[in-house]
Enzyme design. Sequence first.
Site, PDB file in Angstrom:
ATOM      1  NE  ARG A 164      -3.946  -2.276   0.829  1.00 52.01           N
ATOM      2  CZ  ARG A 164      -3.541  -3.246  -0.037  1.00 52.01           C
ATOM      3  NH1 ARG A 164      -3.098  -3.671  -0.993  1.00 52.01           N
ATOM      4  NH2 ARG A 164      -4.083  -5.088   0.546  1.00 52.01           N
ATOM      5  CB  SER A 235      -9.608  -1.008   4.097  1.00 49.23           C
ATOM      6  OG  SER A 235     -10.004  -1.987   3.789  1.00 49.23           O
ATOM      7  CD  GLU A 331      -6.063   0.978   2.433  1.00 46.97           C
ATOM      8  OE1 GLU A 331      -5.434  -0.001   3.011  1.00 46.97           O
ATOM      9  OE2 GLU A 331      -6.747   1.003   1.571  1.00 46.97           O
TER      10      GLU A 331
HETATM   11  P1  NAP Z   1      -9.163 -10.179   4.347  1.00 45.77           P
HETATM   12  O1  NAP Z   1      -8.893 -11.223   2.255  1.00 45.77           O
HETATM   13  O2  NAP Z   1      -9.786 -11.198   5.006  1.00 45.77           O
HETATM   14  O3  NAP Z   1      -7.477 -10.468   4.448  1.00 45.77           O
HETATM   15  C1  NAP Z   1      -7.297  -9.772   5.643  1.00 45.77           C
HETATM   16  C2  NAP Z   1      -5.698  -9.725   6.235  1.00 45.77           C
HETATM   17  O4  NAP Z   1      -5.237 -10.997   5.907  1.00 45.77           O
HETATM   18  C3  NAP Z   1      -5.673  -8.813   4.814  1.00 45.77           C
HETATM   19  O5  NAP Z   1      -4.119  -8.403   5.061  1.00 45.77           O
HETATM   20  C4  NAP Z   1      -4.750 -10.042   4.119  1.00 45.77           C
HETATM   21  O6  NAP Z   1      -3.853  -9.587   3.063  1.00 45.77           O
HETATM   22  C5  NAP Z   1      -3.939 -11.191   4.681  1.00 45.77           C
HETATM   23  N1  NAP Z   1      -4.444 -12.574   4.130  1.00 45.77           N
HETATM   24  C6  NAP Z   1      -5.827 -12.856   4.334  1.00 45.77           C
HETATM   25  N2  NAP Z   1      -5.288 -14.797   3.988  1.00 45.77           N
HETATM   26  C7  NAP Z   1      -4.328 -14.479   3.635  1.00 45.77           C
HETATM   27  C8  NAP Z   1      -3.407 -15.181   2.750  1.00 45.77           C
HETATM   28  N3  NAP Z   1      -4.030 -16.054   1.986  1.00 45.77           N
HETATM   29  N4  NAP Z   1      -2.944 -15.032   2.222  1.00 45.77           N
HETATM   30  C9  NAP Z   1      -1.500 -14.090   2.699  1.00 45.77           C
HETATM   31  N5  NAP Z   1      -2.715 -12.856   3.610  1.00 45.77           N
HETATM   32  C10 NAP Z   1      -3.971 -12.920   3.839  1.00 45.77           C
HETATM   33  O7  NAP Z   1      -9.295  -9.158   4.277  1.00 45.77           O
HETATM   34  P2  NAP Z   1     -10.575  -8.111   3.598  1.00 45.77           P
HETATM   35  O8  NAP Z   1     -10.607  -7.107   4.850  1.00 45.77           O
HETATM   36  O9  NAP Z   1     -11.492  -8.469   3.353  1.00 45.77           O
HETATM   37  O10 NAP Z   1      -9.914  -7.258   2.107  1.00 45.77           O
HETATM   38  C11 NAP Z   1     -10.275  -8.259   1.025  1.00 45.77           C
HETATM   39  C12 NAP Z   1      -9.122  -7.551   0.176  1.00 45.77           C
HETATM   40  O11 NAP Z   1      -8.924  -6.367  -0.057  1.00 45.77           O
HETATM   41  C13 NAP Z   1      -7.682  -8.325   1.480  1.00 45.77           C
HETATM   42  O12 NAP Z   1      -6.707  -9.022   0.100  1.00 45.77           O
HETATM   43  C14 NAP Z   1      -7.763  -6.384   1.779  1.00 45.77           C
HETATM   44  O13 NAP Z   1      -5.976  -5.836   1.621  1.00 45.77           O
HETATM   45  C15 NAP Z   1      -7.814  -5.602   0.398  1.00 45.77           C
HETATM   46  N6  NAP Z   1      -8.126  -4.527   0.018  1.00 45.77           N
HETATM   47  C16 NAP Z   1      -7.441  -3.469  -0.165  1.00 45.77           C
HETATM   48  C17 NAP Z   1      -8.031  -1.903  -0.260  1.00 45.77           C
HETATM   49  C18 NAP Z   1      -6.745  -1.185  -0.708  1.00 45.77           C
HETATM   50  O14 NAP Z   1      -5.714  -1.585  -1.787  1.00 45.77           O
HETATM   51  N7  NAP Z   1      -6.904  -0.045  -0.610  1.00 45.77           N
HETATM   52  C19 NAP Z   1      -8.386  -1.771   0.355  1.00 45.77           C
HETATM   53  C20 NAP Z   1      -9.687  -2.695   1.279  1.00 45.77           C
HETATM   54  C21 NAP Z   1      -9.240  -4.233   0.724  1.00 45.77           C
HETATM   55  P3  NAP Z   1      -3.570  -8.806   2.700  1.00 45.77           P
HETATM   56  O15 NAP Z   1      -3.954  -7.153   2.726  1.00 45.77           O
HETATM   57  O16 NAP Z   1      -1.755  -8.704   1.635  1.00 45.77           O
HETATM   58  O17 NAP Z   1      -4.397  -9.410   0.869  1.00 45.77           O
END
Ligand code: NAP
Length: 336
Positions: A164, A235, A331
């Site tokens: 990020r 987020s 963020e």
């Molecule tokens: P989630 O899928 O429940 O994941 C929560 C956290 O666990 C995140 O930090 C994610 O890493 C990590 N994680 C989950 N499974 C993983 C795996 N198999 N290997 C490595 N790390 C893992 O998250 P959520 O809140 O529902 O969001 C879904 C996705 O959207 C996530 O990837 C999140 O980062 C992304 N997101 C991105 C933004 C942005 O770019 N601004 C905003 C909102 C959500 P990662 O963060 O590295 O994926």
Amino acid sequence: MTLKENVPLSTLTTLRVGGVARFVAECASEEDIHEALLFAHHQNIPWVVLGQGSNVLAPDAGFDGIVLLMREEDIKMKEEGSEVFLTAAAGVSWDALVQHAAKQGVWGIENLAGIPGTVGAAPVQNIGAYGMEVKDTITQVRVLNTGTGTIQVFSNEECAFGYRDSRFKHDKKYVILSVTFRLSKDGIPSLSYKDIAMYVETNGSLDTPAAVGKAVRSIRARKFPDLLVHGTAGSFFKNPTVSLDTYGALRARYPELPGFPNDHGVKVPLAFVLDKILSLRGYREGNVWLFDAQPLVLVSDTGARAGEIDAFANAIAARVHAVTNINIEREVQMLV
Ligand code: NAP
């Protein structure tokens, strides 16, 4: 360029708060961007760039300067063997680009479907979701260096991408004009994340970028608030990475705490901490609250003010620190 005066920032940002911007320039071309910057120079006022305002907290005091709204919508495509290069103007809606790529049947950004914002904003915080980061497909970012008045082209390495993060997050003299992505006709679906794997279990295999995009949009629709209904910037905080020792100590207290090792330690899902450790799912103070389906997401109701959001976010960060000793970072960026 189209110039407007005294525009509420609440109408330009998805958190729907903020005072008045003295000027707003809708920039539908690079010439418009130059014109708006020249206007700022002649008026001796500051400028900021906004795409769809989906990751920004605008101040209640407003902005006594000019907001450049990136509105150029142009996508160019070039094929080289199995690779397809898409160059998109900064004003293109990010999800429109994902859909465009899916229509061509090319792989590389399909897991990033449904993320709000523009192409120009995507490299700034290196958007990522479900195991994919935009940095893995970007070959070039073309910018206007407002310090020198020249056009520069940054290679992927020169963008200094991180989780990020990128150089553009820290150095605001660059206005991103367009971004080039390298996509592939021969990709393989990246389905390792739990939410996608569960979708596959229920709905069957995902064999095309369009199918993956559809799955991701349906997962996101369940977990993230609808921008047409709620004020939100998705987020609000980053998922923190803690040291192995810290993770071990937390895990001893909270055996269910998930952790994902990376180069810097162990990434901890903040939603788990907010929900299961601090019981803050749906927690509300006044007009601001944490979304029930995903407590990492802050929601601002009608009547909310930026100061209220700021205080609420600080209070949440303080509670996380008091109980877990983790320092969380936002963020969402301040507009100024
Ligand atoms: P989630 O899928 O429940 O994941 C929560 C956290 O666990 C995140 O930090 C994610 O890493 C990590 N994680 C989950 N499974 C993983 C795996 N198999 N290997 C490595 N790390 C893992 O998250 P959520 O809140 O529902 O969001 C879904 C996705 O959207 C996530 O990837 C999140 O980062 C992304 N997101 C991105 C933004 C942005 O770019 N601004 C905003 C909102 C959500 P990662 O963060 O590295 O994926």
